[in-house]
Design a protein around this motif. Sequence first.
Motif, short mmCIF file in Angstrom:
data_model
loop_
_atom_site.label_atom_id
_atom_site.label_comp_id
_atom_site.label_asym_id
_atom_site.label_seq_id
_atom_site.Cartn_x
_atom_site.Cartn_y
_atom_site.Cartn_z
N VAL A 188 42.17 36.31 31.36
CA VAL A 188 41.64 35.04 30.84
C VAL A 188 42.61 33.92 31.17
O VAL A 188 43.84 34.07 31.02
CB VAL A 188 41.43 35.11 29.31
N GLN A 190 43.23 30.09 29.89
CA GLN A 190 42.86 29.12 28.87
C GLN A 190 43.07 27.72 29.44
O GLN A 190 44.13 27.42 30.01
CB GLN A 190 43.70 29.33 27.61
N ASP A 201 38.31 29.30 27.06
CA ASP A 201 38.68 30.55 27.72
C ASP A 201 37.78 30.78 28.93
O ASP A 201 36.54 30.77 28.81
CB ASP A 201 38.52 31.73 26.76
#
Length: 527
Positions: A188, A190, A201
């Motif tokens: 992920v 961010q 995300d």
Amino acid sequence: MVTGETNAKRQINKECIINSLPGDLIERIFFRLPVSTLLRCVGVCKHWHDFIRDPQFVTSHLQRAHHYALLFFPQGLVSGQLYPSDAILIDKTWSPSTYAVPVIGPDDFLFGSCNGLLGLYTKTSTIKIANFTTGECMHLEKPAKNTRGDHFSFYSFGFHPVTKEYKITHFLGDCVEGRPRNKDKFSVIQVYTFGGEKWKDIPTPEALSLNSVRNSGIVNVDGTMYWLNEDKIASWQHTLMSFDLRVESFATIQLPVEREDHDYFGPRKFWIRDIYGKLCIVTAQTARYDAGILLGELQIWTLDNPVEQRWSQKYNIKNPPNYIPGPQFVHRDRILAQSFSSVGSYELIGENIEISFSKMAELFDFRPHKLYSMQSYICVKSLVCLDVYKKAGIVRRPKQQVGWQLKKWGAWENELREIEKMRSKIHKLEHKFLGLADQMVEIYQFLEDKPHEIAEHVRMELNQVLQDKPENTNQPRFLRRLNWVEQKRDAEELISRSKKMSARFEGISIPDVSSTDDKNEEENLAC
């Protein structure tokens, strides 16, 4: 009713000849002024304020701004003593700055520089975006899931030239059973867009190597973020990953065709760097017995066309320095390097270069900071304003006690106060010394026409006094904090001045023009 103050402002405006000039000529004049001068001009009149604060002028001034190398040294323990974060600016004449960068606190870590803005964070507080020239700051809430394991290389800070948006990205380590954060992989990214209300995300196409990010770095070029990822079947066993800040999408780029490595050297190291606004891959083999030593040739490849994935080799450097600071280590045709106890630069001429340590132009002694800890950024001084982004709900107030106000920096601050006390004492003695010199000049002028031994004796004493006459004793001392390099030089200069004063006062009888307290100060300094 028109007040006297309003009349005075109107009178100033009428008398200001520059306001009668054509707008394009005023603009050309203001373009030549540094940001520090323009900030003072903002308060002259409304016309100047509106002109200088106009977004179009800010952008145009930014495009013409001089480039500086900002060399950042993070806080760290050295021989059991904690030293604060600090930074040095190198200008176009290769002169190191004198004062500390005021927006960088002792606990701050630097993760990006963009259009005169610095991206900073602390391990326990918020993310701070700061214009290091104007001093304006904005504090942002950290990503909610980011509970531990912060590292400056996991953050990035960029600007897209089409959307005109600033974005911060953060690589979030994967959750693994039994461990709150995996230091090896992330799935992920961010993302926070300035002015937005929260972090977003964005999943990666697959689990990517966090170790590669930590070891090779991240760069932002023309609105796209780049980093390296491990890939065992690709050229050099790495691929280049990109993330477009505009559409927030990923892409993979193949590295140039690898060349045969020398069998008697160790494994190859890779860095991703920005040279003159171009994405570059920097690579060299290491020593078998020490991965921190680079051997052979340092190859620098430039990505000429991201769409066609076309590369060209820009430099081939023999005997390279062992540490390649990032994300930008080339400033004004010279390579920035950190070796032994010094920060210096090497001239970058031609495609094939051989570096010799004896040819390094030394900039400053970086001790007591750690070897190979330096980060380098090419930055500008700008008028970019953060006010328009501060209304977002994610913006936070800084804690009441941060930075130098914390107890752990109390001893450091006390040491600086003691140095200032020493400066004040020496300043008093130097003033007294000047008074003595003036008295001796009067005596010498009285006796200079008389062929007497006393006149010759006074002449010799006077020459001794004047050779160490302090300069600019009435020069005011600025209240700005010095960077650590200048603090060391400043302390050494004070000690030298103190020794000279002590030596002179030991051999010269001084008229009783001071109080008992002043005499005690002289005795203490002499000791």
